[in-house]
Design a protein around this motif. Sequence first.
Motif, short mmCIF file in Angstrom:
data_model
loop_
_atom_site.label_atom_id
_atom_site.label_comp_id
_atom_site.label_asym_id
_atom_site.label_seq_id
_atom_site.Cartn_x
_atom_site.Cartn_y
_atom_site.Cartn_z
N LYS A 122 32.09 -12.41 -8.16
CA LYS A 122 31.89 -11.75 -9.45
C LYS A 122 31.18 -12.68 -10.43
CE LYS A 122 35.36 -10.82 -12.25
NZ LYS A 122 36.52 -10.17 -12.89
N HIS A 123 31.59 -13.94 -10.48
CA HIS A 123 30.93 -14.88 -11.38
C HIS A 123 29.47 -15.09 -10.97
CE1 HIS A 123 35.10 -16.00 -12.62
NE2 HIS A 123 34.49 -15.91 -13.78
N LYS A 124 29.23 -15.13 -9.68
CA LYS A 124 27.85 -15.29 -9.20
C LYS A 124 27.01 -14.07 -9.57
CE LYS A 124 29.01 -18.49 -5.52
NZ LYS A 124 28.91 -18.81 -4.08
N GLU A 125 27.59 -12.88 -9.49
CA GLU A 125 26.86 -11.68 -9.89
C GLU A 125 26.59 -11.67 -11.39
OE1 GLU A 125 25.19 -9.40 -8.37
OE2 GLU A 125 25.89 -9.68 -6.32
N SER A 172 24.31 -17.07 -0.81
CA SER A 172 24.39 -17.45 -2.23
C SER A 172 25.51 -16.74 -2.96
CB SER A 172 23.07 -17.13 -2.93
OG SER A 172 22.03 -17.88 -2.38
N MET A 173 25.79 -15.51 -2.58
CA MET A 173 26.78 -14.71 -3.30
C MET A 173 28.17 -14.76 -2.69
SD MET A 173 24.84 -13.96 -5.67
CE MET A 173 25.36 -12.67 -6.75
N ALA A 200 33.37 -22.06 -4.70
CA ALA A 200 33.94 -22.62 -5.92
C ALA A 200 33.83 -21.59 -7.06
CB ALA A 200 33.23 -23.92 -6.30
N LEU A 201 32.81 -20.76 -7.00
CA LEU A 201 32.66 -19.63 -7.93
C LEU A 201 32.97 -18.34 -7.17
CD1 LEU A 201 29.28 -20.52 -9.68
CD2 LEU A 201 31.58 -20.78 -10.63
#
Length: 120
Positions: free
Chosen positions: A47-50, A38-39, A43-44
Amino acid sequence: MSTFDHKGLIQDINENLAGFRKAQPEAMRGFAQLAQASMAEGALTSKHKELIALAIGVTQRCSGCIGFHVKALQKLGATRAELEEMLAVCVYMGGGPALMYTAEALKAWDSMAATGTTTA
């Protein structure tokens, strides 16, 4: 303001889950694989996922999540300005309760940055 010691909280959670990891190794491996997948960059950015994960932790009122994801964000080079913008969205979407956990997230950020927790 929160009285949490997020570094200690993370340590306590890891210690308290040690027996569970041994008792349920497949479930814990599955959770770790889900987290890693997941992390991962896609595409993301990671850092954006966190930032998203921390926003969920703040709005779901999870102190452990705040500690773990603040630590991860600092390792990924997130800035306090990025944190603050994300927290503003949390307050917008979550109201007063999110504002209370915003204070906790800011405290966690400052205390981990001051003690160099991100390298542990």
